[in-house]
Design a protein around this motif. Structure first.
Motif, PDB file in Angstrom:
ATOM      1  N   UNK A  48      16.270   4.535  -1.806  1.00 20.32           N
ATOM      2  CA  UNK A  48      15.792   3.168  -1.674  1.00 20.32           C
ATOM      3  C   UNK A  48      14.290   3.101  -1.793  1.00 20.32           C
ATOM      4  N   UNK A  49      13.776   1.881  -1.877  1.00 16.85           N
ATOM      5  CA  UNK A  49      12.335   1.676  -2.014  1.00 16.85           C
ATOM      6  C   UNK A  49      11.876   0.650  -0.996  1.00 16.85           C
ATOM      7  N   UNK A  50      10.729   0.902  -0.396  1.00 18.56           N
ATOM      8  CA  UNK A  50      10.091  -0.003   0.551  1.00 18.56           C
ATOM      9  C   UNK A  50       8.671  -0.251   0.072  1.00 18.56           C
ATOM     10  N   UNK A  51       8.027  -1.276   0.613  1.00 14.67           N
ATOM     11  CA  UNK A  51       6.653  -1.581   0.194  1.00 14.67           C
ATOM     12  C   UNK A  51       5.705  -0.428   0.508  1.00 14.67           C
ATOM     13  N   UNK A  52       5.973   0.320   1.563  1.00 13.31           N
ATOM     14  CA  UNK A  52       5.084   1.428   1.945  1.00 13.31           C
ATOM     15  C   UNK A  52       5.615   2.788   1.534  1.00 13.31           C
ATOM     16  N   UNK A  76       5.776   8.567   0.958  1.00 13.62           N
ATOM     17  CA  UNK A  76       4.942   7.794   0.041  1.00 13.62           C
ATOM     18  C   UNK A  76       4.673   8.569  -1.241  1.00 13.62           C
ATOM     19  N   UNK A  77       4.300   7.824  -2.271  1.00 10.29           N
ATOM     20  CA  UNK A  77       3.961   8.420  -3.562  1.00 10.29           C
ATOM     21  C   UNK A  77       2.757   7.671  -4.125  1.00 10.29           C
ATOM     22  N   UNK A  78       1.718   8.334  -4.593  1.00 14.24           N
ATOM     23  CA  UNK A  78       1.528   9.773  -4.413  1.00 14.24           C
ATOM     24  C   UNK A  78       1.236  10.059  -2.949  1.00 14.24           C
ATOM     25  N   UNK A  79       1.324  11.268  -2.581  1.00 10.54           N
ATOM     26  CA  UNK A  79       1.129  11.667  -1.194  1.00 10.54           C
ATOM     27  C   UNK A  79       2.091  12.756  -0.830  1.00 10.54           C
ATOM     28  N   UNK A  80       3.102  12.398  -0.041  1.00 13.88           N
ATOM     29  CA  UNK A  80       4.019  13.435   0.415  1.00 13.88           C
ATOM     30  C   UNK A  80       5.032  13.845  -0.658  1.00 13.88           C
ATOM     31  N   UNK A  81       5.310  12.974  -1.638  1.00 13.44           N
ATOM     32  CA  UNK A  81       6.211  13.356  -2.734  1.00 13.44           C
ATOM     33  C   UNK A  81       5.409  14.167  -3.747  1.00 13.44           C
TER      34      UNK A  81
END
Length: 158
Positions: free
Chosen positions: A81-85, A101-106
Protein backbone atom coordinates in the motif's frame (compact mmCIF):
# COMPACT_ATOMS: atom_id res chain seq x y z
CA UNK A 1 22.62 -23.57 0.83
CA UNK A 2 25.75 -24.20 -1.21
CA UNK A 3 28.66 -21.84 -0.60
CA UNK A 4 31.34 -21.01 -3.12
CA UNK A 5 34.48 -18.89 -3.01
CA UNK A 6 32.40 -15.73 -3.59
CA UNK A 7 30.16 -16.28 -0.56
CA UNK A 8 30.55 -13.93 2.39
CA UNK A 9 28.54 -14.27 5.59
CA UNK A 10 27.86 -10.90 7.22
CA UNK A 11 25.46 -9.25 9.64
CA UNK A 12 22.24 -7.71 8.38
CA UNK A 13 23.59 -4.20 9.07
CA UNK A 14 26.80 -4.87 7.15
CA UNK A 15 24.90 -6.29 4.17
CA UNK A 16 22.53 -3.30 4.19
CA UNK A 17 25.51 -0.92 4.10
CA UNK A 18 27.16 -2.77 1.21
CA UNK A 19 23.85 -2.96 -0.66
CA UNK A 20 23.12 0.74 -0.19
CA UNK A 21 26.61 1.64 -1.47
CA UNK A 22 26.20 -0.53 -4.60
CA UNK A 23 22.67 0.76 -5.30
CA UNK A 24 23.65 4.43 -4.82
CA UNK A 25 26.35 3.94 -7.46
CA UNK A 26 23.73 2.57 -9.88
CA UNK A 27 24.87 -1.03 -9.48
CA UNK A 28 23.09 -4.23 -8.58
CA UNK A 29 23.54 -6.32 -5.46
CA UNK A 30 23.22 -10.09 -5.21
CA UNK A 31 22.41 -11.93 -2.00
CA UNK A 32 20.80 -15.06 -0.60
CA UNK A 33 17.41 -14.72 1.10
CA UNK A 34 17.31 -15.77 4.72
CA UNK A 35 14.10 -16.40 6.63
CA UNK A 36 10.49 -17.39 6.04
CA UNK A 37 8.58 -14.09 5.99
CA UNK A 38 8.20 -14.14 2.19
CA UNK A 39 7.14 -17.79 1.84
CA UNK A 40 6.03 -19.30 -0.46
CA UNK A 41 7.26 -16.82 -3.07
CA UNK A 42 10.80 -16.33 -1.77
CA UNK A 43 12.25 -19.32 0.03
CA UNK A 44 15.17 -19.43 2.45
CA UNK A 45 18.35 -19.66 0.35
CA UNK A 46 16.87 -18.11 -2.81
CA UNK A 47 19.42 -15.97 -4.65
CA UNK A 48 18.07 -12.43 -5.07
CA UNK A 49 19.29 -9.56 -7.26
CA UNK A 50 18.52 -6.09 -5.92
CA UNK A 51 18.64 -3.07 -8.24
CA UNK A 52 18.00 0.68 -7.93
CA UNK A 53 14.65 2.21 -8.82
CA UNK A 54 16.35 4.67 -11.23
CA UNK A 55 13.68 7.11 -12.48
CA UNK A 56 10.76 5.07 -11.15
CA UNK A 57 9.14 5.20 -7.74
CA UNK A 58 8.26 2.00 -5.90
CA UNK A 59 4.90 0.48 -6.85
CA UNK A 60 2.42 -1.70 -5.03
CA UNK A 61 3.54 -5.28 -5.56
CA UNK A 62 7.28 -4.51 -5.72
CA UNK A 63 9.42 -6.64 -3.45
CA UNK A 64 11.92 -4.27 -1.88
CA UNK A 65 14.98 -4.29 0.34
CA UNK A 66 14.69 -1.84 3.23
CA UNK A 67 16.27 -1.03 6.56
CA UNK A 68 14.13 -0.96 9.68
CA UNK A 69 14.52 2.49 11.19
CA UNK A 70 15.26 1.49 14.78
CA UNK A 71 17.34 -1.66 14.37
CA UNK A 72 18.86 -0.96 10.92
CA UNK A 73 18.00 -4.59 10.14
CA UNK A 74 17.86 -5.45 6.42
CA UNK A 75 14.49 -6.86 5.37
CA UNK A 76 13.07 -8.06 2.04
CA UNK A 77 9.27 -7.56 1.92
CA UNK A 78 6.52 -6.53 -0.50
CA UNK A 79 4.90 -3.11 -0.88
CA UNK A 80 1.20 -3.60 -0.16
CA UNK A 81 0.00 0.00 0.00
CA UNK A 82 0.91 3.66 -0.23
CA UNK A 83 0.52 6.48 2.28
CA UNK A 84 1.35 10.18 2.02
CA UNK A 85 4.40 9.66 4.26
CA UNK A 86 5.62 6.40 2.74
CA UNK A 87 4.73 2.86 1.78
CA UNK A 88 3.10 -0.02 3.61
CA UNK A 89 5.39 -3.03 3.51
CA UNK A 90 4.62 -6.60 4.58
CA UNK A 91 6.13 -10.05 4.26
CA UNK A 92 3.83 -12.38 2.32
CA UNK A 93 3.98 -14.84 5.25
CA UNK A 94 3.94 -12.20 7.99
CA UNK A 95 1.22 -10.48 10.02
CA UNK A 96 3.03 -7.19 10.62
CA UNK A 97 2.67 -4.24 8.25
CA UNK A 98 5.39 -1.59 8.45
CA UNK A 99 5.67 1.91 7.03
CA UNK A 100 8.81 2.87 5.12
CA UNK A 101 9.82 5.96 3.19
CA UNK A 102 11.43 6.35 -0.21
CA UNK A 103 14.07 7.49 -0.68
CA UNK A 104 15.32 6.71 2.77
CA UNK A 105 14.78 3.34 4.34
CA UNK A 106 13.89 1.61 1.03
CA UNK A 107 17.21 0.70 -0.62
CA UNK A 108 16.20 -1.04 -3.85
CA UNK A 109 13.86 -3.55 -5.45
CA UNK A 110 14.19 -7.21 -6.26
CA UNK A 111 15.01 -7.39 -9.94
CA UNK A 112 15.17 -11.13 -10.27
CA UNK A 113 15.35 -14.31 -8.30
CA UNK A 114 16.56 -17.80 -8.93
CA UNK A 115 13.23 -19.44 -9.77
CA UNK A 116 10.53 -19.48 -12.38
CA UNK A 117 8.01 -17.43 -10.34
CA UNK A 118 7.87 -14.59 -12.88
CA UNK A 119 7.05 -15.15 -16.54
CA UNK A 120 7.87 -11.83 -18.14
CA UNK A 121 7.30 -8.12 -17.59
CA UNK A 122 3.48 -8.13 -17.92
CA UNK A 123 2.97 -11.17 -15.74
CA UNK A 124 5.59 -9.96 -13.26
CA UNK A 125 3.77 -6.68 -12.53
CA UNK A 126 0.28 -8.20 -12.64
CA UNK A 127 1.29 -11.08 -10.39
CA UNK A 128 3.11 -8.77 -7.98
CA UNK A 129 0.07 -6.50 -7.65
CA UNK A 130 -2.30 -9.41 -7.05
CA UNK A 131 0.06 -10.92 -4.48
CA UNK A 132 0.31 -7.54 -2.71
CA UNK A 133 -3.48 -7.25 -2.48
CA UNK A 134 -3.83 -10.83 -1.21
CA UNK A 135 -0.96 -10.36 1.24
CA UNK A 136 -2.37 -7.14 2.67
CA UNK A 137 -5.67 -8.91 3.26
CA UNK A 138 -3.76 -11.79 4.90
CA UNK A 139 -5.31 -14.21 2.39
CA UNK A 140 -1.91 -15.65 1.42
CA UNK A 141 -1.06 -16.26 5.06
CA UNK A 142 -4.39 -18.06 5.56
CA UNK A 143 -3.91 -20.16 2.41
CA UNK A 144 -0.36 -21.04 3.45
CA UNK A 145 -1.59 -22.26 6.87
CA UNK A 146 -4.41 -24.30 5.29
CA UNK A 147 -1.88 -25.87 2.90
CA UNK A 148 0.37 -26.86 5.81
CA UNK A 149 -2.59 -28.44 7.66
CA UNK A 150 -3.62 -30.40 4.55
CA UNK A 151 -0.02 -31.56 3.98
CA UNK A 152 0.26 -32.68 7.61
CA UNK A 153 -3.08 -34.52 7.34
CA UNK A 154 -1.98 -36.26 4.13
CA UNK A 155 1.33 -37.29 5.72
CA UNK A 156 -0.54 -38.75 8.70
CA UNK A 157 -2.83 -40.71 6.36
CA UNK A 158 0.13 -42.30 4.56
Amino acid sequence: MKKDSRTICASSRAVAGLMREAIEKGGRFQMMAYGTSMLPFVKNGTRLIIEPFNQNSPRIGDVVAFERLESKELVIHRIVGKRTKGYLIKGDNSKMIETCNFPGSIIGKIADKESDLFFGIFFRQTTAFIIAVLSRGRIIEFGWKIGKIIKQYMNNMA
